[in-house]
Each structure stands twice: as structure tokens, then as C-alpha cells.
Write a protein that holds these residues in place. Structure first.
Motif, PDB file in Angstrom:
ATOM      1  N   GLN A 282       0.859  -1.180   0.000  1.00  0.00           N
ATOM      2  CA  GLN A 282       0.000   0.000   0.000  1.00  0.00           C
ATOM      3  C   GLN A 282       0.896   1.230   0.000  1.00  0.00           C
ATOM      4  O   GLN A 282       1.978   1.223   0.599  1.00  0.00           O
ATOM      5  N   LYS A 283       0.454   2.279  -0.665  1.00  0.00           N
ATOM      6  CA  LYS A 283       1.253   3.500  -0.752  1.00  0.00           C
ATOM      7  C   LYS A 283       0.352   4.704  -0.594  1.00  0.00           C
ATOM      8  O   LYS A 283      -0.868   4.629  -0.741  1.00  0.00           O
ATOM      9  N   LEU A 284       0.976   5.829  -0.351  1.00  0.00           N
ATOM     10  CA  LEU A 284       0.285   7.109  -0.360  1.00  0.00           C
ATOM     11  C   LEU A 284       0.623   7.847  -1.639  1.00  0.00           C
ATOM     12  O   LEU A 284       1.703   7.682  -2.205  1.00  0.00           O
ATOM     13  N   VAL A 285      -0.308   8.666  -2.098  1.00  0.00           N
ATOM     14  CA  VAL A 285      -0.030   9.647  -3.148  1.00  0.00           C
ATOM     15  C   VAL A 285      -0.201  10.996  -2.473  1.00  0.00           C
ATOM     16  O   VAL A 285      -1.322  11.395  -2.132  1.00  0.00           O
ATOM     17  N   GLY A 286       0.917  11.674  -2.230  1.00  0.00           N
ATOM     18  CA  GLY A 286       0.878  12.826  -1.345  1.00  0.00           C
ATOM     19  C   GLY A 286       0.583  12.356   0.068  1.00  0.00           C
ATOM     20  O   GLY A 286       0.935  11.249   0.474  1.00  0.00           O
ATOM     21  N   ARG A 287      -0.089  13.190   0.829  1.00  0.00           N
ATOM     22  CA  ARG A 287      -0.479  12.794   2.182  1.00  0.00           C
ATOM     23  C   ARG A 287      -1.899  12.265   2.231  1.00  0.00           C
ATOM     24  O   ARG A 287      -2.263  11.498   3.118  1.00  0.00           O
ATOM     25  N   ASP A 288      -2.712  12.632   1.235  1.00  0.00           N
ATOM     26  CA  ASP A 288      -4.153  12.493   1.391  1.00  0.00           C
ATOM     27  C   ASP A 288      -4.784  11.292   0.722  1.00  0.00           C
ATOM     28  O   ASP A 288      -5.934  10.971   1.008  1.00  0.00           O
ATOM     29  N   LEU A 289      -4.100  10.614  -0.186  1.00  0.00           N
ATOM     30  CA  LEU A 289      -4.672   9.458  -0.868  1.00  0.00           C
ATOM     31  C   LEU A 289      -3.864   8.207  -0.533  1.00  0.00           C
ATOM     32  O   LEU A 289      -2.628   8.215  -0.596  1.00  0.00           O
ATOM     33  N   LEU A 290      -4.551   7.149  -0.189  1.00  0.00           N
ATOM     34  CA  LEU A 290      -3.942   5.860   0.145  1.00  0.00           C
ATOM     35  C   LEU A 290      -4.437   4.837  -0.865  1.00  0.00           C
ATOM     36  O   LEU A 290      -5.648   4.698  -1.063  1.00  0.00           O
ATOM     37  N   VAL A 291      -3.507   4.118  -1.502  1.00  0.00           N
ATOM     38  CA  VAL A 291      -3.861   3.229  -2.615  1.00  0.00           C
ATOM     39  C   VAL A 291      -3.197   1.873  -2.410  1.00  0.00           C
ATOM     40  O   VAL A 291      -2.021   1.791  -2.028  1.00  0.00           O
ATOM     41  N   GLY A 292      -3.936   0.808  -2.705  1.00  0.00           N
ATOM     42  CA  GLY A 292      -3.404  -0.540  -2.590  1.00  0.00           C
ATOM     43  C   GLY A 292      -2.857  -1.051  -3.912  1.00  0.00           C
ATOM     44  O   GLY A 292      -3.465  -0.855  -4.964  1.00  0.00           O
ATOM     45  N   VAL A 293      -1.703  -1.696  -3.873  1.00  0.00           N
ATOM     46  CA  VAL A 293      -1.091  -2.303  -5.054  1.00  0.00           C
ATOM     47  C   VAL A 293      -1.796  -3.626  -5.353  1.00  0.00           C
ATOM     48  O   VAL A 293      -2.213  -4.338  -4.441  1.00  0.00           O
ATOM     49  N   VAL A 294      -1.940  -3.943  -6.637  1.00  0.00           N
ATOM     50  CA  VAL A 294      -2.468  -5.243  -7.051  1.00  0.00           C
ATOM     51  C   VAL A 294      -1.481  -5.867  -8.032  1.00  0.00           C
ATOM     52  O   VAL A 294      -1.062  -5.216  -8.993  1.00  0.00           O
ATOM     53  N   ALA A 295      -1.106  -7.111  -7.771  1.00  0.00           N
ATOM     54  CA  ALA A 295      -0.190  -7.829  -8.662  1.00  0.00           C
ATOM     55  C   ALA A 295      -0.331  -9.319  -8.399  1.00  0.00           C
ATOM     56  O   ALA A 295       0.507  -9.932  -7.735  1.00  0.00           O
ATOM     57  N   GLY A 296      -1.401  -9.916  -8.911  1.00  0.00           N
ATOM     58  CA  GLY A 296      -1.606 -11.337  -8.666  1.00  0.00           C
ATOM     59  C   GLY A 296      -2.657 -11.924  -9.577  1.00  0.00           C
ATOM     60  O   GLY A 296      -3.638 -11.255  -9.931  1.00  0.00           O
ATOM     61  N   ALA A 297      -2.469 -13.167  -9.960  1.00  0.00           N
ATOM     62  CA  ALA A 297      -3.408 -13.832 -10.858  1.00  0.00           C
ATOM     63  C   ALA A 297      -4.768 -13.999 -10.191  1.00  0.00           C
ATOM     64  O   ALA A 297      -4.861 -14.384  -9.026  1.00  0.00           O
ATOM     65  N   GLY A 298      -5.820 -13.696 -10.929  1.00  0.00           N
ATOM     66  CA  GLY A 298      -7.178 -13.913 -10.471  1.00  0.00           C
ATOM     67  C   GLY A 298      -7.630 -12.983  -9.366  1.00  0.00           C
ATOM     68  O   GLY A 298      -8.672 -13.221  -8.745  1.00  0.00           O
ATOM     69  N   GLU A 299      -6.910 -11.903  -9.101  1.00  0.00           N
ATOM     70  CA  GLU A 299      -7.300 -11.005  -8.011  1.00  0.00           C
ATOM     71  C   GLU A 299      -8.510 -10.159  -8.400  1.00  0.00           C
ATOM     72  O   GLU A 299      -8.461  -9.389  -9.351  1.00  0.00           O
ATOM     73  N   ARG A 300      -9.589 -10.313  -7.638  1.00  0.00           N
ATOM     74  CA  ARG A 300     -10.800  -9.525  -7.829  1.00  0.00           C
ATOM     75  C   ARG A 300     -11.194  -8.776  -6.553  1.00  0.00           C
ATOM     76  O   ARG A 300     -12.165  -8.034  -6.526  1.00  0.00           O
ATOM     77  N   LYS A 301     -10.419  -8.959  -5.504  1.00  0.00           N
ATOM     78  CA  LYS A 301     -10.636  -8.255  -4.245  1.00  0.00           C
ATOM     79  C   LYS A 301      -9.331  -8.278  -3.471  1.00  0.00           C
ATOM     80  O   LYS A 301      -8.435  -9.072  -3.762  1.00  0.00           O
TER      81      LYS A 301
END
Length: 607
Positions: A282-301
Motif C-alpha cells: 500500500q502506498k500514499l499519493v501525497g499525504r491524502d490518498l492511500l492506494v493498494g497495489v495489485v499484482a496477482g493472478a485472479g485477483e478480484r478483491k
């Protein structure tokens, strides 16, 4: 953008010119002939420019690069700059006195190359763009974007790329990206479309620049986002990045001025939260947005950790209150598009730009020869006062280094049932800066509004988005925790204060599906034409409850008011958010019109 390499074929006149001036790496001593490199015919066979000599670099810039920049070519792709091919026994002028061996300069070779380009532009006002696959500490001072070289087309490589980006960020290098989709397609060991869709989604949030690229000597490998992967998702993620350009650009200004990272790890801003000390997915973009990384086969959640506080789902505006905890099974398919799970901090103010299918570039130019330059601010209400400074410049010159920058302070505060958003008078200017523009506030709150004022005067309420879009100013309740207000074009030198009176009940409707017999692991859902019903995406449909089996019912809230909604009952597997239905309600769509506020009663469908 032209690709540049530090190698010159021996039979080229440029080789003779540079050799006669002593500007090529030498074969072992200060008086030796230039090295002759033959081990890789990718570029040819010949010599290597000695970037440790400023005179050599300046001559090359003046004779080869400046004629291109004079024609408007100011993008420079610095390839093979490790250097990839070299003579380990070569001799150079050196970076430090008395240090002439290859080992003395190897790791700063690309830094000196980039430095020479920046120096070549220093006497003018043009702003070059540089992209390098190698570098050293300090390369960021020249505005160089780096990429991770010939990365393999593998999900594991995508995951590693996202982790590396975080370390680059903490090293002061904010502009970092990859060959989206992977350069080495021969390493592919999973579904290419899925890999590309995930990689593009990750890149659209975290990479500078967003740059699909692959080895394609066969001219048989697709890499354009409208030709590979889930193209609708690629387009949605690209448009979102365009929308967020003012936010990213302001973060870039803060990186330049204050050294703040653009895409930091959570530990940067949440240093006392032990749960994020080693978190790389998981990373931040600036201070205000938090985003989860996705990198896996069949990931839908995926599960998401939110530090203590109030957060809003960036895609749906759902409010979540965290004690420092995990929120599980966050869907990755939202209204038909593959989206990384993203959250905005309560009190966040995110400047945006208007984007639609006619948008041509980040300056708002459009295919119909018009320009959309309104100031758009997405504001997430919070009782604690908060602010964000929007930075703008001409986007093309180095004028910002001399103060040709416009700043605009955006602020918010929720007090009781009144949310106040202020666009302060702008300070500073630059060539081409608009003297006036419209101002749009997208307010995310828990209720609808009953009134909105601008500088104390009431704005006109519009019943629908279409009516709002057609008007010069006004406001409307958009549903989904969102209220949108706008001013007509006003001078940037005056403050604009929007005051929203909150508390009006959001619109809700009860959906009922009859004859919904199901099998184990299957349930009945409502899917329809508005985002709250999944935008016809089965994966985002709303699950109903078997209140009087086989009749299923459920109340859906925060619907857009005064809106005609079409919908149907579907049977769907419960697990993993599948995008296909097992059965659809037969016949025509069920239809309803939502009220202005409150509950709209029950609407029915049947299998």
C-alpha cells in the motif's frame, strides 16, 4: 522524444570528430586510442562518449542535441546508461582529480550525462524532459524520470516494481516508472490481458510517466492500452490520472520546494503506526490518498489497512472509520472497471481537472478547439480545518524557477450542519495564466444538501446533473455522498466561499426480486444504470436478502435524486465478485424515478 545512447559507430563522422577532440573514452591511458567496443551489435561497433568531460558533453549537446531542441524535440530518452557495454580497463578524464579508472566513474556515468543535458538547456527557458534507466543520487535535481529497464512480463516483476518505486521515493527520486506490461514478453507465465490491466492500473496511480513499452522487433506485440488488456479499465484509469493532474503537479512542486515525496510509503506519514513499518503493498499519493497495489493472478478483491481516522472510498465515497484496522474484501472491479482500492483522508482536498472524451492534454485543450480550465476541487468534509495549496505554472518553461508560479489555497471545515469550502485569492502568475475561471466544488459528505451559497448569495439548485451541466452556476445533489456546486467564471484575485447546508436525507429505494430460487453459494442481486447499482456491472451489483424466500429485498441508499433508474434482478455467485450472472431477470428492465429526497418506496422485479 528521441532515444539517445552514449555509443558512436566507428565509421560515423561523429566518431572521428569526437576522437580528434579527445572526447571519447580511451583504451587504458590518457594518450591511448579510443576504446573499440564490439560485444553487442544492438547499436553497432565503436566508441563511447566520455561524459566525465564537461567539454565533451557540451560539444555533443551543441552539435547534436540543440538542433533537435530548436525544432521542438525536448524529450531525451537516455538508454544503456549504466553503462551497459564498456571496457573495464578504459581511461576517462574522471569525475574526481586523479580518478581515471572505469570503477571510479561507472556509477555516476548516467548522472553526468543527465547533468550535461540540464546544463545545455540552462542558458534558455525551455524545460526538457529526460527519461533514464540508470542514475545515481542527485539525478533528481535535473528533473530526470527513471525507469526499471528491461523488466519481465511477470506478475512477480510487477510486484517487485511497486516495491522498488517506494525505495526510490525515499531516496529522493519521485519520477519513476516501468515498461508497463513488461519489456520481456518471452518471460510471460500468466494471462497477458490480466497482467497488462493490473500493470496499467498500478502505473496510472504510481508511475511518472505512465509509459507502456515492450520489445517488439517482430512488430507483433500489442502494447497500446486501447489494444491490450481490459481496454475500458485502461481508459478509466488513464482518465482518472488526467483528472488528478493538478494534484500530482502540486505534489511535484512540493517535492521541488520542500523535498516531500510524491508517492511515499505509509511509514513516511504514519511513523507511529507499527502496522505500516514494513508495508510495501500500500502506498500514499501525497499525504491524502492511500492506494493498494495489485499484482496477482485472479485477483478480484483485496484487504486494505487504514490507519486510525476517517477515510472515504475514492471510487464510491463510502465512509469508513478506522481504529487502525483491516477492511477485508474490497472489490477491485467497480462499476465495470478494474480499479485499485483507493481512499481519501477526511479533510483531504484534491484539485482536479475536467476530463471527457474530447480532452487532448493536461492543459485542458480539446478536440473541438476549446479549452476547459475550471478549477475543480474534490473536498472530503471533516470537523478539523484543513487546506491544500494548488500550484500552477506554464508547464513548458523553467519560469517556475524564477517565481513564475500561481498558488491558490483551498480550505474546508465542517461546523455542525454547515460545510464551508474556500478558494482563496490566487497569488502570483505566469505567462498564459487565466485571469478568471469557473470554480467547481465536489463535496463528499454523509448527507445531501438543502442549500448552497457562494460568498453569502444563494446558488440555484438543479434537479439533475444534465440541468446542472447546462447552467453557468448552481448546485445539485449527485447521490453517493456527493454534492456538486459551481460558480460562473470569476476573477482569480478574489476569494470564493461556498457554504453547504447539510442534513437533507439521502435518497433510498427498496428493491425486491420475486421467484429468486438459488443454489448453494448463490444469491440474488440488483444491478442497474446508476453507480449505486453497479452501473450494469454484475461484479458491483448490490446483494439482496432472502427476507421471504424466494423473494429477496434490500434498501439501497444514497441514490441520485430525481433520476430515472433502470435495473434488473440477477443471480450470481457470492464469492470473488464474478462479472457474469448465472441468471438475469427476463424481459424488459424494471424502471423507477427517484424522489428529491428520502425513501422512494419499493420497486419490484421477478425471475
Amino acid at each position: 522524444m528521441t532515444i539517445e545512447e552514449s555509443y558512436i559507430g566507428k565509421n560515423r563522422p561523429e566518431h572521428a570528430d569526437m576522437a580528434s577532440r579527445g572526447y571519447l573514452n580511451r583504451a587504458g591511458c590518457s594518450t591511448c586510442a579510443p576504446v573499440y567496443l564490439t560485444t553487442n551489435d544492438w547499436w553497432g561497433r565503436g566508441g563511447m562518449i566520455d561524459w566525465t568531460q564537461d567539454a565533451a558533453a557540451d560539444h555533443w549537446h551543441a552539435t547534436k542535441r540543440k538542433p533537435l531542441s530548436d525544432q521542438g524535440v525536448m524529450g531525451h530518452w537516455l538508454d544503456l546508461g549504466e553503462p551497459e557495454m564498456y571496457d573495464a580497463g578504459d581511461w576517462t578524464a574522471g569525475v574526481l582529480p586523479g580518478k581515471h579508472a572505469h570503477a571510479d566513474y561507472h556509477n555516476v556515468y548516467n548522472l553526468k550525462w543527465a547533468e550535461s543535458i540540464a546544463r545545455g538547456y540552462a542558458s534558455g527557458t525551455k524545460r526538457p524532459f529526460m527519461l533514464a534507466r540508470s542514475g545515481a543520487g542527485g539525478i533528481q535535481r535535473h528533473g530526470v524520470a527513471m525507469w526499471s529497464a528491461d523488466i519481465g512480463s511477470k506478475l512477480t516483476a510487477l510486484a517487485q516494481q511497486q516495491n522498488v518505486q517506494m525505495h526510490m521515493s525515499m531516496s529522493g527520486i519521485d519520477y519513476f516508472g516501468s515498461d508497463i506490461g513488461g519489456f520481456r514478453r518471452e518471460m510471460l507465465n500468466s494471462d497477458l490481458d490480466e497482467l497488462y490491466t493490473q500493470w496499467f492500473a498500478d502505473g496510472a496511480w504510481f508511475e511518472v510517466p505512465i509509459r507502456p513499452h515492450t520489445e517488439n522487433l517482430c512488430n507483433c506485440a500489442q502494447t497500446s492500452p486501447d489494444k491490450i488488456g481490459h481496454t475500458a479499465s485502461n481508459l478509466a484509469n488513464l482518465r482518472q490520472r488526467y483528472e488528478l493532474t493538478p494534484y500530482y503537479y502540486s505534489l511535484a512542486h512540493r517535492a521541488h520546494r520542500f523535498g516531500e515525496p510524491v508517492v511515499p510509503p505509509l511509514a513516511y506519514h504514519y511513523q507511529n503506526d507499527l502496522n505500516v513499518r514494513e508495508m510495501g503493498h500500500q502506498k500514499l499519493v501525497g499525504r491524502d490518498l492511500l492506494v493498494g497495489v495489485v499484482a496477482g493472478a485472479g485477483e478480484r478483491k483485496r484487504n486494505m489497512y487504514l490507519p486510525a481516522g476517517t477515510w472515504f472510498d475514492y471510487a464510491t465515497n463510502e465512509k469508513l472509520t478506522s481504529t487502525g484496522q483491516w477492511f477485508n474484501d474490497r472489490p477491485l472491479w467497480v462499476n465495470g472497471s478494474y480499479r485499485l482500492p483507493a481512499f481519501a483522508r477526511a479533510g483531504a482536498i484534491i484539485p482536479k481537472m475536467f476530463v471527457d472524451d474530447r480532452t487532448m492534454n493536461v492543459l485542458g485543450k480539446r478536440t473541438d478547439a476549446t479549452t476547459r480550465n475550471e478549477l475543480v476541487a474534490r473536498v472530503y468534509t471533516a470537523p478539523a480545518a484543513s487546506s491544500f495549496t494548488l500550484y500552477e505554472d506554464d508547464g513548458a518553461s523553467t519560469g517556475y524557477q524564477g517565481g513564475a508560479v500561481r498558488t491558490t489555497l483551498l480550505s474546508q471545515q465542517l461546523s455542525g450542519s454547515t460545510a464551508t469550502v474556500t478558494v482563496a485569492a490566487s497569488s502570483g502568475t505566469y505567462t498564459g495564466a487565466p485571469a478568471g475561471r469557473a470554480n467547481v466544488v465536489e463535496l463528499v459528505a454523509e448527507t445531501q444538501a438543502s442549500a448552497v451559497t457562494l460568498n453569502g448569495s444563494p446558488l440555484t439548485q438543479h434537479a439533475t446533473k444534465a440541468a446542472f451541466d447546462a447552467a453557468a452556476s448552481g448546485w445539485y445533489n449527485a447521490g453517493g455522498n456527493l454534492i456538486v456546486a459551481k460558480s460562473a467564471s470569476l476573477g482569480v484575485g478574489t476569494a470564493k466561499t461556498f457554504a453547504f447546508t447539510l442534513g437533507q436525507a439521502p435518497v433510498s429505494v427498496t428493491f425486491s426480486c420475486a421467484n429468486g430460487t438459488t443454489t448453494a453459494g448463490q444469491s440474488v442481486y440488483a444491478v442497474g444504470s446508476v453507480p449505486q447499482l453497479g452501473g450494469w456491472s454484475v461484479a458491483s451489483a448490490v446483494k439482496l436478502s432472502p427476507t421471504a424466500y424466494p423473494t429477496w429485498t434490500g434498501t439501497v441508499g444514497k441514490l441520485p435524486p430525481n433520476t430515472t433508474v433502470e435495473w434488473k434482478c440477477v443471480k450470481r455467485k457470492e464469492a470473488n465478485f464474478p462479472d457474469t450472472a448465472d441468471a438475469w431477470q427476463p424481459g424488459s428492465n424494471s424502471t423507477l424515478t427517484t424522489p428529491a429526497s428520502g425513501n422512494g418506496g419499493t420497486t419490484t422485479g421477478s425471475f
